[in-house]
Design a protein around this motif. Structure first.
Motif, PDB file in Angstrom:
ATOM      1  N   PRO A  11      -8.066   6.226   1.300  1.00 34.32           N
ATOM      2  CA  PRO A  11      -7.676   6.179  -0.043  1.00 34.32           C
ATOM      3  C   PRO A  11      -8.313   6.398  -0.931  1.00 34.32           C
ATOM      4  CG  PRO A  11      -7.111   4.021   1.902  1.00 34.32           C
ATOM      5  CD  PRO A  11      -8.357   4.898   1.845  1.00 34.32           C
ATOM      6  N   SER A  41       0.587  -0.804  -0.109  1.00 28.22           N
ATOM      7  CA  SER A  41       0.082  -0.372  -0.233  1.00 28.22           C
ATOM      8  C   SER A  41       0.672   1.338  -0.019  1.00 28.22           C
ATOM      9  CB  SER A  41      -0.441   0.043   1.810  1.00 28.22           C
ATOM     10  OG  SER A  41      -0.122   0.064   2.433  1.00 28.22           O
ATOM     11  N   LYS A  57       0.861   5.237   0.912  1.00 29.01           N
ATOM     12  CA  LYS A  57      -0.622   6.214   2.244  1.00 29.01           C
ATOM     13  C   LYS A  57       0.615   7.807   1.555  1.00 29.01           C
ATOM     14  CE  LYS A  57      -3.872   7.434   4.123  1.00 29.01           C
ATOM     15  NZ  LYS A  57      -5.299   8.180   3.136  1.00 29.01           N
ATOM     16  N   PHE A  58      -0.292   8.661   1.582  1.00 30.65           N
ATOM     17  CA  PHE A  58      -0.166  10.217   1.505  1.00 30.65           C
ATOM     18  C   PHE A  58      -0.191  10.937   2.727  1.00 30.65           C
ATOM     19  CE2 PHE A  58      -0.964  10.734  -3.445  1.00 30.65           C
ATOM     20  CZ  PHE A  58       0.320  10.877  -3.778  1.00 30.65           C
ATOM     21  N   GLU A  74      -3.488   6.435  -4.919  1.00 31.63           N
ATOM     22  CA  GLU A  74      -3.057   6.396  -4.129  1.00 31.63           C
ATOM     23  C   GLU A  74      -2.927   3.845  -4.210  1.00 31.63           C
ATOM     24  OE1 GLU A  74      -3.011   8.590   0.074  1.00 31.63           O
ATOM     25  OE2 GLU A  74      -5.016   7.483  -0.533  1.00 31.63           O
TER      26      GLU A  74
END
Length: 309
Positions: free
Chosen positions: A120, A104, A106-107, A124
């Motif tokens: 998400p 994964s 993620k920002f 992403e």
């Protein structure tokens, strides 16, 4: 009588301030100070998260922006990765002879100018799918039956593109390449058996000084006003295999040396991946040597304590 426990707003209407970049910012912005085949400097370190099985931190050198701009653009990429596992699957899960990989991206909320949410988004999800496909090509899944491993990449900062937005075009490809490199470093730090050291690189075709297309390695989106085509490649150097390819733009451009096709663009991305693999190897060797030195010191200290007692 006013309420002192509250902060009262102004009685009249107000207009929020508007920040406009200076005219000189655009002139300094679109300049590449590096050679076409020169990569940006990379800072890579392992052991970032002590509680994880393996972790790594990656940072790319940013291009200096104009000092006169109120909101300067950024070409810096900062990522952190944590690997958890291999761990057993839940008892309710069906038997699987291979390792179950979950990747994964993620920002962080502060990674972009616009604050990111916790749900998400599509970018992403796309990055997570491409990262998972690339890592599946380097793992040995039959070593851990009925087991799972989680690879979590956190984007702390991303680079701007030519329009000032984030994570589109070459900026998106640079982010994916950095995610693959930091995830591979974290997997090796977690002592996960792999076929080879996976590395990723980005190449692009940009207009030259005489409007003739030129191939470049590791393009920063804010350094070029226009990108004719770009490509990111996940590459296994020792096996000479490509496990991930993502491209955009026209694949045939006429240059001074001839026609630049899709194969030439992929070859340039592979050359960038080889440069990234050199950095990963150096960091991993340094990490192993430091671990061996620390273990030798611990053994020597234990022997000294036993002799004193």
């Amino acid at each position: 009588m006013s309420d002192r426990r509250r902060i009262n707003g102004p009685p009249g209407a107000t207009r929020p301030p508007t920040f406009v970049p200076s005219p000189d910012a655009a002139k300094v912005r679109h300049q590449r100070l590096r050679k076409p085949n020169e990569l940006r400097k990379t800072f890579l370190q392992t052991g970032l998260v002590p509680s994880a099985s393996g972790s790594a931190y990656l940072e790319l050198e940013g291009t200096p922006g104009p000092k006169s701009a109120l909101v300067p653009t950024s070409s810096t990429i900062k990522l952190s990765c944590a690997v958890h596992g291999p761990k057993p699957l839940p008892r309710t899960a069906s038997f699987s002879p291979n390792l179950q990989l979950s990747a994964s991206v993620k920002f962080a909320p502060f990674a972009t100018r616009v604050r990111q949410g916790y749900v998400p988004n599509s970018i992403e999800k796309d990055l997570g799918l491409h990262l998972e496909n690339a890592l599946k090509g380097v793992l040995l899944p039959d070593r851990w039956p009925k087991s799972a491993i989680d690879v979590a990449v956190t984007v702390l900062e991303g680079e701007d593109d030519e329009d000032g937005d984030r994570f589109t075009g070459a900026a998106l490809f640079n982010l994916l390449a950095a995610a693959i490199n930091v995830a591979m470093t974290a997997l090796v730090d977690a002592k996960i058996d792999c076929l080879d050291i996976l590395a990723a690189g980005v190449s692009a075709v940009v207009p030259g000084a005489d409007t003739k297309p030129v191939r470049i390695l590791d393009p920063a989106a804010i350094e070029h006003e226009e990108l004719l085509s770009s490509c990111v490649v996940g590459y296994l150097p020792s096996r000479d295999e490509v496990v991930e390819v993502w491209s955009s733009g026209g694949m045939s451009q006429q240059s001074e040396d001839g026609l630049i096709g899709y194969d030439d663009l992929v070859d340039s991305a592979i050359a960038a991946a080889r440069g990234a693999q050199t950095v990963i190897q150096a960091v991993l060797l340094e990490s192993v040597s430091s671990t061996q030195t620390a273990s030798k010191k611990a053994v020597t200290r234990d022997n000294d304590i036993e002799m004193k007692t």
